[in-house]
Enzyme design. Structure first.
Site, mmCIF file in Angstrom:
data_model
loop_
_atom_site.group_PDB
_atom_site.id
_atom_site.type_symbol
_atom_site.label_atom_id
_atom_site.label_comp_id
_atom_site.label_asym_id
_atom_site.label_seq_id
_atom_site.Cartn_x
_atom_site.Cartn_y
_atom_site.Cartn_z
ATOM 1 N N GLU A 170 43.304 37.827 30.490
ATOM 2 C CA GLU A 170 42.950 37.699 31.907
ATOM 3 C C GLU A 170 41.455 37.437 31.993
ATOM 4 O O GLU A 170 40.727 37.637 31.034
ATOM 5 C CB GLU A 170 43.332 38.968 32.684
ATOM 6 C CG GLU A 170 42.627 40.242 32.244
ATOM 7 C CD GLU A 170 41.274 40.474 32.894
ATOM 8 O OE1 GLU A 170 41.013 39.903 33.975
ATOM 9 O OE2 GLU A 170 40.458 41.211 32.322
ATOM 10 N N HIS A 201 41.732 41.493 36.985
ATOM 11 C CA HIS A 201 40.785 41.911 38.031
ATOM 12 C C HIS A 201 41.425 41.690 39.405
ATOM 13 O O HIS A 201 40.962 40.908 40.237
ATOM 14 C CB HIS A 201 39.483 41.127 37.907
ATOM 15 C CG HIS A 201 38.660 41.503 36.729
ATOM 16 N ND1 HIS A 201 39.020 41.183 35.436
ATOM 17 C CD2 HIS A 201 37.485 42.178 36.632
ATOM 18 C CE1 HIS A 201 38.096 41.632 34.596
ATOM 19 N NE2 HIS A 201 37.155 42.246 35.298
ATOM 20 N N SER A 256 38.538 44.984 31.478
ATOM 21 C CA SER A 256 37.353 44.152 31.646
ATOM 22 C C SER A 256 36.496 44.248 30.374
ATOM 23 O O SER A 256 37.002 44.020 29.277
ATOM 24 C CB SER A 256 36.577 44.562 32.901
ATOM 25 O OG SER A 256 35.596 43.603 33.222
#
Length: 350
Positions: A250, A320, A144
């Site tokens: 992502e 995620h 992230s």
């Protein structure tokens, strides 16, 4: 970024380095001089330092992360800097950077796991003691917003870093097993296995569909992570050079038009078109079914990525999502977009 923070928050609900103004300031001129540095592999009994370089972490989530590390055979450790809030951050920029620097410098710490993601990592990149990291290489794991640190640290030091679960999401057997394969039990060649999508919600949710964007094979150095953070590095000293690389991407809770905007920015940049191949993980919550006028996530990805003409595929098991495999930033890998295969071509740890 708000929904990304919500996801990470809900996933389970002393160095001597002085922070002088010019300490460890990112210098892109250093990047070409750095050779690959591999950290020592982790083993049971090792001490894992937990840090929160971005958002604040709830004490209950921190305790759950420590419990998971103990179940894996590790000894968790953290300083008091990780506890509390400084606005939406876990601490001041100076204290968060100091925590990271001290974890690398401390000979009693064998590896470093970011306890959670959440905004804030880009604020401390100019405060990192990169020479300290080069002299004390260790496994450094997260994803992230940690994407900025993973790629920045690798660029500035040559250290292989690891895009994998954070402490708040390290509660899944698949994720734990994949992490162990990479940082504890490495092989010279290791195929990264996607998780079997057996749950009904996987087969009915288009965000989990696996498909080839452009067929073909590619080999290159691994870079990437969160699309939002990759974009946040553009124009900074740690902008990623995608030339000849396998780019892993992502994101979470970004509407198709925002995915479109970010991919377009990369495509119009200096090196994204020169990538060897592109692997996209599961972009959870990025398909806007409420807007009849919106392109679907798949339509955006095909429209933006296919014209590049490089091997590319969507739906790999990272991001995620519950099942998150680990890949090392900086090592060589191969991919086959036609068969959805991803293989590490060298050990990432010593």
């Amino acid at each position: 970024m708000t929904n990304r923070r919500k996801f990470i928050g809900a996933a389970l609900s002393g160095t001597a380095a002085t922070l002088l103004p010019n300490l460890g300031i990112a210098n892109s001129n250093l990047n070409l001089e750095n050779t690959l540095i591999k950290p020592k592999r982790l083993k049971k009994g090792d001490t894992i330092g937990l840090i929160a370089p971005g958002y604040a972490i709830k004490s209950s989530i921190l305790e759950e992360a420590k419990k998971t590390l103990r179940s894996m055979g590790f000894k968790p450790y953290h300083t008091n800097r990780i506890i509390g809030n400084y606005g939406y951050l876990s601490n001041t920029d100076e204290e968060r950077a100091k925590d990271l620097n001290e974890m690398f410098a401390d000979p009693n710490i064998d590896g470093i796991l970011c306890a959670r993601g959440g905004y804030g990592c880009t604020r401390i990149m100019q405060m990192i003691d990169y020479e300290n990291i080069k002299q004390n290489p260790k496994t450094f794991i997260g994803f992230s917003d940690i994407t900025a640190l993973l790629n920045g640290i690798h660029q500035e030091t040559g250290l292989v870093t690891f895009h994998g679960p954070v402490g708040s999401t390290l509660n899944d057997p698949y994720s734990i097993r994949q992490l162990e394969k990479v940082v504890m039990f490495p092989k010279q060649q290791l195929e990264i296995q996607n998780v079997d999508l057996l749950k009904p919600e996987f087969t009915t949710n288009p965000e989990f569909e696996r498909y080839t964007i452009t067929p073909g094979k590619a080999t290159g150095k691994i870079v990437g992570g969160s699309l939002t953070l990759i974009n946040a590095l553009v124009g900074t000293p740690n902008e990623i050079d995608f030339t000849g690389a396998i780019v892993c991407i992502e994101d979470v809770e970004e509407a198709p038009y925002r995915i479109d905007r970010m991919l377009t920015q990369l495509i119009e940049g200096k090196t994204f078109k020169k990538a060897a191949g592109i692997l996209i993980g599961v972009c959870a919550g990025c398909n806007d079914s409420t807007n009849p006028d919106s392109f679907s996530l798949k339509e955006v990805i095909l429209d933006r990525i296919k014209p590049l003409g490089v091997p590319a595929a969507y739906g790999m098991s990272f991001g995620h999502v519950e099942n998150n495999f680990t890949f090392p930033i900086g090592t060589k890998a191969s991919m086959n977009a036609t068969t959805m295969k991803f293989q590490l071509l060298e050990k990432a740890v010593l």
